[in-house]
Design an enzyme around this catalytic site. Sequence first.
Site, PDB file in Angstrom:
ATOM      1  N   ASP A   4      46.987  40.085  49.074  1.00  0.00           N
ATOM      2  CA  ASP A   4      46.128  39.443  48.070  1.00  0.00           C
ATOM      3  C   ASP A   4      46.620  38.041  47.705  1.00  0.00           C
ATOM      4  O   ASP A   4      46.040  37.394  46.834  1.00  0.00           O
ATOM      5  CB  ASP A   4      46.110  40.271  46.781  1.00  0.00           C
ATOM      6  N   ARG A  54      51.118  43.461  43.779  1.00  0.00           N
ATOM      7  CA  ARG A  54      51.018  42.001  43.866  1.00  0.00           C
ATOM      8  C   ARG A  54      52.269  41.287  43.360  1.00  0.00           C
ATOM      9  O   ARG A  54      52.320  40.060  43.375  1.00  0.00           O
ATOM     10  CB  ARG A  54      49.788  41.493  43.086  1.00  0.00           C
ATOM     11  N   ARG A 105      43.817  42.739  33.006  1.00  0.00           N
ATOM     12  CA  ARG A 105      44.987  42.208  33.704  1.00  0.00           C
ATOM     13  C   ARG A 105      46.031  41.607  32.752  1.00  0.00           C
ATOM     14  O   ARG A 105      47.197  41.955  32.814  1.00  0.00           O
ATOM     15  CB  ARG A 105      44.563  41.166  34.749  1.00  0.00           C
ATOM     16  N   HIS A 133      39.071  39.437  35.688  1.00  0.00           N
ATOM     17  CA  HIS A 133      39.721  38.171  35.321  1.00  0.00           C
ATOM     18  C   HIS A 133      38.668  37.300  34.630  1.00  0.00           C
ATOM     19  O   HIS A 133      37.500  37.314  35.039  1.00  0.00           O
ATOM     20  CB  HIS A 133      40.192  37.397  36.570  1.00  0.00           C
ATOM     21  N   CYS A 175      39.242  31.831  42.622  1.00  0.00           N
ATOM     22  CA  CYS A 175      40.431  32.662  42.842  1.00  0.00           C
ATOM     23  C   CYS A 175      41.283  32.112  43.986  1.00  0.00           C
ATOM     24  O   CYS A 175      42.491  32.310  44.007  1.00  0.00           O
ATOM     25  CB  CYS A 175      40.041  34.092  43.199  1.00  0.00           C
TER      26      CYS A 175
HETATM   27  N1  ARG Z   1      42.410  41.525  44.927  1.00  0.00           N
HETATM   28  C1  ARG Z   1      42.806  40.578  43.923  1.00  0.00           C
HETATM   29  C2  ARG Z   1      43.167  41.339  42.659  1.00  0.00           C
HETATM   30  O1  ARG Z   1      42.521  42.297  42.351  1.00  0.00           O
HETATM   31  C3  ARG Z   1      41.712  39.573  43.665  1.00  0.00           C
HETATM   32  C4  ARG Z   1      42.103  38.470  42.761  1.00  0.00           C
HETATM   33  C5  ARG Z   1      40.983  37.597  42.383  1.00  0.00           C
HETATM   34  N2  ARG Z   1      41.439  36.435  41.699  1.00  0.00           N
HETATM   35  C6  ARG Z   1      40.889  35.878  40.619  1.00  0.00           C
HETATM   36  N3  ARG Z   1      41.409  34.786  40.138  1.00  0.00           N
HETATM   37  N4  ARG Z   1      39.907  36.451  39.966  1.00  0.00           N
HETATM   38  O2  ARG Z   1      44.073  40.987  41.955  1.00  0.00           O
END
Ligand code: ARG
Length: 311
Positions: free
Chosen positions: A69, A103, A152, A181, A276
């Site tokens: 990611d 991550r 998040r 996000h 992103c």
């Molecule tokens: N697969 C990543 C996650 O879930 C995607 C991140 C997307 N990034 C963003 N800035 N919205 O963390």
Amino acid sequence: MGGELGWGRHYAMVEPSQFRVEYEINPYMDTSVQPDPERAAAQWHQLANTLRGLGAPVDVITARADSPDMVYAMNLGLVVSRPDWTGPGRRSVVLSHMRYPQRRNETLTARQWFETRGYAPSYVGREGVGPHFEAGDAFPFRGDLVVGVGPRSDELALKHLAIDLGVRVRGLRITHPAMYHLDLAFCPLDDRRAIVCPDALDAASAETLLELVPEPLVIDADEAVTTFCANSVVLGRTVVMPACPDRVRARLEAWGFEVVVVDVSELHLGGGSVRCLTNPLDIALGRDLEQVVGGEVLLPVAADGSTTDAA
Ligand code: ARG
């Protein structure tokens, strides 16, 4: 016409060689649907070249093999410079503390990359200890740092950011699982306008967001999650978008923006799009963020009426 954003003319991106869907941490990810590596790479290069063609340098970070990611560069950290300072700390980065352990290794490489280039790193939490913060939740807007919390980033991160940067932080509570996000629901366009999706937030935060933006371009949850149109980047009067519904295009053009659409559909399989994939390196304290001694946090009251120690 509103004044152009001061930031958004220099980006970091992470090259796409390691991108794949290895786990499922958002509603878009499905490990049984993998991206086509060649198409993903071509789309990524098209985006980088579009930004460069619009005059924005793009610095490329090499992806870690263990971090599929990492291509979503926005989540590495929040870069803020202090143009008036000389010496250490003039360029700084608040590194993300990812919610999901899958991550977290990305931060190790991000730290190295930024440190080598003279950025002073700081953390709101790290390696699973302390509040989570993912930089895809954070935007400068009208002098304040607007930060989404919930899926998040943690509320407690707001206080760390406010104190660390010496700014006013406005928290917004995200409730929609597919807009995990803030950058899936909010895109500042200039100093008065932004694309906003109030449906991403709880009632009090939706109201706060609409008060914050003098001229909002409101999209609904369906438009946001099916087109990723809020997940765009703005370079002066140009909006680089993954898709643009007709109604949104008409409004943007009426406001004097030019829309450039870049197809990054392969990258949507991981749940992220144009914004992103890019991380602005040119946010400046004193210009894009007003200095507030000691920092300040503003957070709408939660739906259950509880207040928290973040505010
Ligand atoms: N697969 C990543 C996650 O879930 C995607 C991140 C997307 N990034 C963003 N800035 N919205 O963390």
